[in-house]
Write an enzyme that holds these catalytic residues in place. Structure first.
Site, PDB file in Angstrom:
ATOM      1  N   LYS A 244       0.538  -0.979   0.079  1.00 23.78           N
ATOM      2  CA  LYS A 244      -0.227  -0.230  -0.195  1.00 23.78           C
ATOM      3  C   LYS A 244       0.160   1.065  -0.596  1.00 23.78           C
ATOM      4  CE  LYS A 244      -4.072  -1.794   1.865  1.00 23.78           C
ATOM      5  NZ  LYS A 244      -3.892  -3.404   2.074  1.00 23.78           N
TER       6      LYS A 244
HETATM    7  C1  LIG Z   1      -4.321  -4.761   1.644  1.00 23.22           C
HETATM    8  C2  LIG Z   1      -4.039  -6.066   2.174  1.00 23.22           C
HETATM    9  C3  LIG Z   1      -4.031  -6.954   1.468  1.00 23.22           C
HETATM   10  C4  LIG Z   1      -5.579  -6.708  -0.868  1.00 23.22           C
HETATM   11  O1  LIG Z   1      -5.675  -5.608  -1.680  1.00 23.22           O
HETATM   12  P1  LIG Z   1      -6.435  -4.764  -2.457  1.00 23.22           P
HETATM   13  O2  LIG Z   1      -6.375  -4.515  -2.513  1.00 23.22           O
HETATM   14  O3  LIG Z   1      -7.483  -5.027  -1.323  1.00 23.22           O
HETATM   15  O4  LIG Z   1      -7.387  -6.150  -2.470  1.00 23.22           O
HETATM   16  C5  LIG Z   1      -3.252  -7.890   0.165  1.00 23.22           C
HETATM   17  N1  LIG Z   1      -2.565  -7.612   0.921  1.00 23.22           N
HETATM   18  C6  LIG Z   1      -1.740  -6.898   1.670  1.00 23.22           C
HETATM   19  C7  LIG Z   1      -0.473  -7.220   2.607  1.00 23.22           C
HETATM   20  C8  LIG Z   1      -2.811  -6.215   2.346  1.00 23.22           C
HETATM   21  O5  LIG Z   1      -2.436  -4.672   3.376  1.00 23.22           O
END
Ligand SMILES: *Cc1c(COP(=O)(O)O)cnc(C)c1O
Length: 444
Positions: free
Chosen positions: A107
């Site tokens: 993210k």
């Molecule tokens: C947020 C997150 C996901 C999922 O991602 P999306 O874009 O919501 O599908 C997967 N793995 C981790 C470690 C995350 O923080």
């Protein structure tokens, strides 16, 4: 690029407006109107090129007119002082590690680009903006780190008291500066409700220029396409077999970004949508019925989503045609037992420690190879890049229970653990939030 809403095609807004408003006024999601053709950019990109070079070229091609006068290279360098790392896992599977940024999860890429572009959009105006976001753990720390020290921007993060991990709490509450952590006496749902109500309150939104940083915001979602393009360019090298990505998914922002890269010309054969037991999308792909339901807790908790918010965007790409979407997206749901078994298998085989989210996507990739390609040798028939979304050190307990070892914790996480927590405890009412905003924030 210009954008319309999934609810009403006649809404047309610029990238800038889509970034500031997050959600369209009719409640729909903004989606690109044009499909820019980047095929030549992708095919012409050198296999030794860097991630920042790819980001620079895609920023120029996608947002050139929105960032008029700014250099795409400078934006790319500011947003991405960290980069993805490719790591071979098996003869057919490579990991695309996206956890080398400040919060140790993927993210960071979207949050950092959003922060960079918002600071640019505010520069030269007399506006300030307040980023308001609710978090169950991971989003908040990526957002807090990305916006730290940005000019004319304040950040308010709400998290449920006692319901995030101690490490996550430290990551959220030790940033300081323009980042305020609010510890809400309530649940994550309370935090989300408070944020939603604040966005519906004209007085608050006008006064503080509230802006959302959740994964609905295109300023977070679109830059995630950069690392798919980068991964393909540096690892396809004359490969003639099928090229797939396997993506651990919750709200499906990450997968949607990959699908956009494909739509713009990246030669990907298929995407694997890997979920845990919250398998609303794999079930849709199987049955044709999209049935959101309450989420259930799993070991890969950042993927515990019962109503994936970006699904409407995927649907829009394929014009709601089930056959079409099935040819491109293959859904696989993975149980906690399978996740743990996958972590063990790879630790035993190659000493690689997978975090539980990445492990779901590895497991899904292996299932797909077994069911559709047969051989697990490097016979040139398939290559799967697994998107590795978090550092295993963030999920120390799950790793310990699965493997009996304590994973290494990166320096930047250890530093956060040593700092003093700074938060303001508040009740779970919108009025509590409004009071804190008025007391601590500068009005815009
Ligand atoms: C947020 C997150 C996901 C999922 O991602 P999306 O874009 O919501 O599908 C997967 N793995 C981790 C470690 C995350 O923080």
């Amino acid at each position: 690029m210009t954008f319309s809403s999934t609810e009403s095609p006649d809404i047309h807004v610029s990238f800038r407006d889509a970034v500031f408003s997050g959600l369209a006024p009719d409640g729909g999601l903004y989606v690109p109107i044009e499909e820019p053709d980047l095929k030549r950019l992708f095919l012409g990109f050198s296999a030794d090129g860097s991630f920042v070079e790819m980001a620079e070229r895609m920023i120029g091609a996608l947002f050139g007119s929105d960032i008029a006068g700014r250099s795409p290279a400078a934006i790319a360098r500011t947003a991405f002082p960290f980069a993805p790392v490719m790591r071979p896992l098996t003869p057919q599977i490579e990991l695309l590690e996206l956890f080398h940024g400040p919060s140790c999860a993927f993210k960071d890429f979207g949050a950092s680009f959003l922060a960079t572009i918002l600071e640019i959009f505010l520069d030269g105006t007399d506006r300030r903006a307040t980023i308001l976001t609710a978090t169950s753990g991971d989003t908040g720390s990526a957002v807090a780190h990305a916006f730290y020290g940005k000019k004319n921007i304040d950040v308010v993060v709400l998290y449920p008291s006692g319901r995030v991990s101690p490490l996550q709490e430290k990551q959220l509450t030790t940033v300081g500066g323009n980042v305020l952590a609010l510890e809400v006496e309530g649940t994550f749902d309370d935090c989300q409700r408070m944020v939603k109500q604040a966005f519906q309150d004209r007085e608050l939104t006008d006064r503080f220029h509230l802006t959302s940083a959740n994964s609905i915001n295109l300023g977070r979602l679109l830059p995630q396409s950069f690392y798919y393009a980068f991964a393909w360019c540096v690892s396809h090298a004359e490969f003639a077999g099928d090229f797939l990505f396997s993506v651990p998914s919750g709200n499906f922002g990450n997968l949607t970004a990959g699908v956009y890269a494909w739509l713009w010309g990246l030669p990907v054969d298929r995407f694997i949508a890997a979920t845990n037991k919250n398998d609303i999308v794999p079930e849709y792909l199987r049955t044709g019925v999209f049935k959101p339901r309450a989420s259930v807790p799993t070991l890969s908790n950042a993927m515990d989503v019962g109503n994936p918010s970006n699904f409407e965007r995927l649907r829009a790409v394929f014009r709601d045609d089930l056959m079409d979407i099935r040819t491109m997206i293959h859904g696989v749901s993975v149980s906690d037992d399978e996740t743990v078994a996958t972590m063990r298998r790879h630790y035993t085989r190659s000493s690689i420690v997978l975090d539980p989210h990445t492990a779901t996507a590895v497991c899904a990739a292996e299932k797909m190879i077994e069911s559709e390609y047969g051989s697990t040798e490097d016979d040139g028939s398939v290559k799967i890049v697994v998107v590795s979304t978090a550092h295993p050190g963030k999920f120390g307990e799950v790793v310990y229970d699965a493997l009996g070892i304590k994973p290494d914790i990166p320096e930047r996480l250890l530093n956060a653990l040593e700092k003093e927590k700074q938060s303001v405890v508040i009740g779970s009412d919108k009025a509590d939030l409004a009071r804190v905003l008025f007391a601590t924030r500068r009005t815009a």
